[in-house]
Design an enzyme around this catalytic site. Sequence first.
Site, PDB file in Angstrom:
ATOM      1  N   ASN A 153      -7.838  -3.089  14.205  1.00  8.75           N
ATOM      2  CA  ASN A 153      -9.164  -3.473  13.773  1.00  8.75           C
ATOM      3  C   ASN A 153      -9.187  -4.531  12.790  1.00  8.75           C
ATOM      4  O   ASN A 153     -10.159  -4.833  12.265  1.00  8.75           O
ATOM      5  CB  ASN A 153      -9.834  -2.201  13.345  1.00  8.75           C
ATOM      6  CG  ASN A 153      -8.855  -1.693  12.044  1.00  8.75           C
ATOM      7  OD1 ASN A 153      -8.256  -2.453  11.358  1.00  8.75           O
ATOM      8  ND2 ASN A 153      -9.610  -0.742  11.393  1.00  8.75           N
ATOM      9  N   GLU A 176      -9.707  -2.165   5.319  1.00  2.61           N
ATOM     10  CA  GLU A 176     -10.231  -1.877   6.544  1.00  2.61           C
ATOM     11  C   GLU A 176     -11.486  -2.711   6.703  1.00  2.61           C
ATOM     12  O   GLU A 176     -11.976  -3.099   5.474  1.00  2.61           O
ATOM     13  CB  GLU A 176     -10.653  -0.479   6.604  1.00  2.61           C
ATOM     14  CG  GLU A 176      -9.630   0.668   6.410  1.00  2.61           C
ATOM     15  CD  GLU A 176      -8.935   0.559   7.774  1.00  2.61           C
ATOM     16  OE1 GLU A 176      -8.874  -0.142   8.796  1.00  2.61           O
ATOM     17  OE2 GLU A 176      -7.883   1.671   7.913  1.00  2.61           O
ATOM     18  N   HIS A 231      -7.447  -5.090  10.242  1.00  4.84           N
ATOM     19  CA  HIS A 231      -7.096  -4.719   8.563  1.00  4.84           C
ATOM     20  C   HIS A 231      -5.690  -5.405   8.240  1.00  4.84           C
ATOM     21  O   HIS A 231      -5.041  -5.584   9.124  1.00  4.84           O
ATOM     22  CB  HIS A 231      -7.138  -3.397   8.586  1.00  4.84           C
ATOM     23  CG  HIS A 231      -5.871  -2.373   8.930  1.00  4.84           C
ATOM     24  ND1 HIS A 231      -6.093  -1.257   9.435  1.00  4.84           N
ATOM     25  CD2 HIS A 231      -4.408  -2.531   8.653  1.00  4.84           C
ATOM     26  CE1 HIS A 231      -4.768  -0.917   9.709  1.00  4.84           C
ATOM     27  NE2 HIS A 231      -3.813  -1.855   9.123  1.00  4.84           N
ATOM     28  N   ASP A 256       1.013  -1.269   0.154  1.00  4.98           N
ATOM     29  CA  ASP A 256       0.048  -0.103   0.039  1.00  4.98           C
ATOM     30  C   ASP A 256       0.840   1.395   0.305  1.00  4.98           C
ATOM     31  O   ASP A 256       1.903   1.116  -0.107  1.00  4.98           O
ATOM     32  CB  ASP A 256      -0.916   0.006   1.071  1.00  4.98           C
ATOM     33  CG  ASP A 256      -0.188  -0.540   2.466  1.00  4.98           C
ATOM     34  OD1 ASP A 256       0.812  -0.262   2.559  1.00  4.98           O
ATOM     35  OD2 ASP A 256      -0.714  -1.156   3.261  1.00  4.98           O
TER      36      ASP A 256
END
Length: 255
Positions: free
Chosen positions: A149, A156, A151, A80
Site C-alpha cells: 500500500n 501507512e 507504506h 519500527d
Amino acid sequence: MALSSQTTALAQIPRVHIFPTAGEAADAVAEHLLATVKRNPKSVLGLATGQTPRHVYAKLVHAFREGKISFCDVETFNLDEYCGLTASHPDSFAAFMQRELFGLADFDPRKTNLINGDVQDVVAEARRYATRLKESGAVDVQLLGLGTNGHIGFNEPGSASDSHVRVVDLADETLSANQPSLIELTSVPERAITIGIADILHAREIVMLATGSAKAGAVRRSLREAPSTDCPASFLGTHHAVHWYLDNAAAAEIG
C-alpha cells in the site's frame, strides 16, 4: 559503488536500478551498505525488518565471517516495532534482528538502537526513541522496504511528510501482508511504534529494496505520481539521494 553488469538504469528516473532477480537486487543493496561501512566504520545505519532485507543481512554476515568487514563501531536504528511484544518474543522485530544480523556479526549491543514495544506508556517510548534518534545526528544510510500500500516503516497511507516517531494503527492490508511471517502469534499486533516520514527523509542517503510482482503497483505510484499521503513512499521523491533497487517483477509497471 560498483553495480552488477546486469543492472539497468531506468531512463528519466535517476538512481533506479533494475535487476533480473530479487537475489541480485538484494546483493547490490548489501554491497551498498558494505561500501558505506568500509568508507566510514562509524556509520549510522537505519535498518528494516521483514522478508525483503533477509538476504541483505545474510550477505553482511557472510562478509563479516570472511573477515572482510567489522561492524563493531557501527550504530544502528531500527525503523519500527510492534506494540506489546518483548524483545525476546520470536515475532518482535528486535528478535528478528538478533536472529538475522546482530547475533551473527560483531555489532555492539550498546549501539543497536531498538524500540521497546513492551512498555505501558508507548507514547513515552516513542518520545524516548525520537530523542535518541535526534541525538545521533543524521542516519548515513536508511534501508527501506516497501509495503504493497506504499507504506515505509509503518507509515501507512495518510501519514504526513512531517511525521516523526509515533504510535500508529496498522492498516488491514499491512496486517494481512505480515500474517504469513508470524512464528508464534496467531494474529499480527494492530499497533506499532514507527519512525516517521520526516525522520526517514532526514537520512543522508536512502536505499529502497522492493522485489516481487506484489510491489509493482506501489513502486509505480511511488516513482511516477506526485508526492501524496495516499502513498507514503512517494515522499521519497523529495529527497536528494534515494537509490531504488528493484527486480524485474517489481519494476514491471514503470517501464
